[in-house]
Design a protein around this motif. Structure first.
Motif, short mmCIF file in Angstrom:
data_model
loop_
_atom_site.label_atom_id
_atom_site.label_comp_id
_atom_site.label_asym_id
_atom_site.label_seq_id
_atom_site.Cartn_x
_atom_site.Cartn_y
_atom_site.Cartn_z
N GLU B 64 0.90 -1.09 0.18
CA GLU B 64 0.02 -0.04 0.00
C GLU B 64 0.72 1.17 0.08
O GLU B 64 0.49 2.32 -0.56
N ASP B 65 2.19 1.18 0.69
CA ASP B 65 2.93 2.14 0.82
C ASP B 65 3.34 2.43 -0.71
O ASP B 65 3.59 3.67 -1.11
N SER B 68 0.97 3.98 -2.88
CA SER B 68 0.54 5.36 -2.34
C SER B 68 1.90 6.32 -2.98
O SER B 68 1.49 7.37 -3.48
N ASN B 71 0.96 6.74 -6.73
CA ASN B 71 -0.10 7.59 -6.98
C ASN B 71 0.37 9.07 -6.71
O ASN B 71 0.11 10.06 -7.60
N THR B 72 1.16 9.49 -5.81
CA THR B 72 1.67 10.85 -5.56
C THR B 72 2.32 11.36 -6.82
O THR B 72 2.22 12.32 -7.17
N ASN B 93 -7.41 15.19 -4.83
CA ASN B 93 -6.24 14.36 -4.26
C ASN B 93 -6.73 12.89 -3.82
O ASN B 93 -5.61 11.97 -3.67
N ASP B 94 -7.89 12.73 -3.45
CA ASP B 94 -8.42 11.45 -3.03
C ASP B 94 -8.55 10.45 -4.39
O ASP B 94 -8.71 9.21 -4.06
N ASN B 96 -7.43 8.32 -6.49
CA ASN B 96 -6.16 7.54 -6.74
C ASN B 96 -6.00 7.08 -8.41
O ASN B 96 -7.15 6.78 -8.68
N ASN B 99 -4.63 1.57 -8.10
CA ASN B 99 -4.85 0.79 -6.73
C ASN B 99 -4.14 -0.35 -6.70
O ASN B 99 -3.34 -0.76 -7.47
N GLU B 100 -4.24 -1.06 -5.49
CA GLU B 100 -3.27 -1.93 -4.92
C GLU B 100 -3.57 -3.29 -5.81
O GLU B 100 -2.73 -4.20 -5.95
#
Lengths: 223, 322
Positions: B64-65, B68, B71-72, B93-94, B96, B99-100
């Protein structure tokens, strides 16, 4: 009635065989050439060209699915432009070409005859045929679209020409080919080429790659 | 009649089968006088895939990190293209992009100086690679096939390049300097920013991207983060000249000019009759060196480490005489 049935049957068989024939026979072939002077000068900066052509041969064969008409894992070392001209003018499935040599805008050479460079140039009637993918690894070879036009890679689907729009040299060339191997065939001709350029560490020479033709839609793979 | 039919059929099948085989597998032969084909030297594969289960061994160890972080970066590229303000950024911002469940591949890259674990995503829209150990971006591309023609002046394009570099926010822009800005084709330009160290620049710490000035979009980006060793200058220029002279004697050049630069040690001069014992192959860092540039057509350069006097390789133009 019986004779009509026979004709239909035979026609169907012929059609099937013809389809198989086309499937098996239509795969494009390529050949890789390196000029003798670059190849022999292994002790200096040209060693990278020797390694780069090894990668290039692998890329065309494994990533872009062309058949090496000289045999897998082989390339041609030559000091004669005629060797390349023969291949260019040869009839058959030779639709792809990769070279490493001296060059200039719209031209490249494989060697000298009596001290005079033998140029393969866009304007000296040495280039013929309709090519699918060509890659001229020479300084300034793609500064303009002259070579791409001469090989008739512009204005058609699934055809492209690649090369350098400025000077290229030393280790940068090998780094580019090593990076390109990851991307070739996976993305469009242009995207794969510039991805490799952006991955490279610049020496005084960057990797000024440029593509012409159907560069943004086609992935460069053999037909 | 039936036998005749079968016979015709068999002959037809035989002829076409033979033609198929001949067309498909015939190698064209040529008679080039100086032609010879050579078996290639085996070169190690650039990449070696690592089992995706090994993800737990990587420094960035939670999926997940990693997603993330990816995505950033992808959002930064979206912001950079659209020139969003802070309020607009917060609003989207929300959402994404990855995804995983999106497929990612993990590879170990050991080509040249780049010894690192890489995580890659390749979707229909984007390709993104990040360094699994540091979380830093390695490369990015947006799959595009249509590029509007650029009608802008060079000055305006330069401003856009600087804005994009600032907006993607992947390094401290104040420490970097634009080292080139070139036209790639009529709709795309190429720019590179490298890290400054006083008067020198380190091309090992570099951000390069191809962009579309008309839409202010980044098409393809690549980075390198090879640190500079910041080695001291302990040998004089004259000593470097003496070392380089042994190469100049074997060159078509007659003279050289010398300057200090940060260089990427490489394999040039490692093989053949120019080899000496004091030649590096690879180093983990970029090094400060005397760059001895010959006055030949190939603009041959020899790198002499300014701390140790070792030869760090060099470069020369493709096709020129040493």
């Amino acid at each position: 009635m019986k004779s009509l049935k026979n004709i239909i049957l035979i026609s169907c068989f012929i059609l099937i065989i013809l389809t198989c024939n086309k499937t098996l026979a239509a795969t494009d072939e390529f050949k890789a050439f390196i000029s003798q002077d670059i190849y022999n000068d292994y002790s200096t900066g040209q060693y990278t060209a020797r390694e780069a052509i090894a990668i290039a041969e692998r890329v065309f064969r494994n990533k872009l699915n062309y058949i090496n008409s000289a045999g897998a894992n082989s390339y041609t070392i030559t000091n004669s432009a005629d060797t390349v001209k023969n291949y260019i003018s040869h009839l058959g499935n030779n639709y792809a070409l990769v070279t490493f040599s001296h060059g200039d805008d719209g031209a490249f050479t494989m060697g000298e005859k009596n001290g005079v460079a033998q140029w393969i140039a866009y304007d000296n009637n040495t280039i013929s045929g309709y090519w699918h993918l060509i890659f001229i690894n020479s300084c300034n070879s793609m500064k303009t679209d002259k070579l791409a036009q001469a090989f008739k890679t512009i204005g058609y689907s699934n055809r492209a020409a690649l090369g350098w729009y400025s000077t290229v040299g030393g280790p940068a060339l090998k780094y580019w080919w090593a990076s390109y191997e990851q991307y070739a065939g996976k993305y469009s001709v242009s995207e794969a080429a510039v991805k490799a350029a952006n991955d490279c560490i610049d020496t005084p020479y960057s990797t000024p790659i440029r593509a012409y033709g159907d560069k943004n839609n086609w992935n460069g793979k053999a037909w | 009649m039936k036998r005749k039919f079968i016979l015709i059929l068999l002959v037809t099948v035989l002829i076409f089968s033979c033609l198929s085989v001949v067309f498909a597998f015939t190698n064209k032969k040529e008679n080039g006088k100086s032609e010879k084909n050579l078996e290639l030297i085996s070169i190690a594969e650039t990449y070696a895939a690592i089992d995706s289960k090994n993800i737990s061994k990587l420094a960035v160890n939670k999926k997940e990190d990693i997603v993330s972080i990816a995505n950033t970066y992808l959002k930064k590229f979206e912001y950079a293209s659209k020139g969003l303000n802070e309020k607009e950024k917060l609003r989207i911002n929300d959402n994404n992009i990855l995804n995983e469940d999106d497929e990612m591949s993990i590879e170990y890259n050991y080509s040249g100086l780049k010894l690192r674990n890489e995580i890659m995503w390749d979707t229909n829209e984007y390709a993104l690679t990040i360094n699994a150990d540091t979380g830093k971006i390695i490369n990015y591309s947006k799959h595009m096939s249509i590029f509007p023609k650029c009608e802008l002046e060079r000055e305006k394009i330069e401003i856009i390049a600087n804005e994009l570099f600032k907006n993607i926010d992947i390094c401290n822009v104040n420490e970097y300097e634009m080292i080139y800005l070139e036209e790639y084709d009529e709709g795309i330009w190429w720019v590179a920013f490298a890290k400054k160290y006083g008067d020198l620049i380190n091309s090992g710490e570099i951000v390069k991207f191809h962009f579309i000035p008309e839409t202010k979009e980044i098409w393809v980006l690549g980075t390198n983060n090879i640190a500079y060793d910041n080695n001291e200058v302990l040998i004089s220029e004259e000593m470097a000249r003496n070392i380089a002279n042994q190469y100049l004697e074997k060159s078509v050049a007659t003279d050289m000019k010398i300057s200090l630069a940060i260089v990427n040690p490489n394999e040039m001069l490692l093989e053949g009759n120019l080899r000496t014992d004091k030649v590096h192959s690879f180093a983990q860092y970029m090094r400060k060196a005397y760059v001895c540039e010959f006055n030949n057509e190939a603009q041959t350069q020899i790198y002499i480490d300014c701390t140790t006097g070792d030869v760090l390789g060099g470069t020369m133009m493709l096709g020129g005489d040493f």
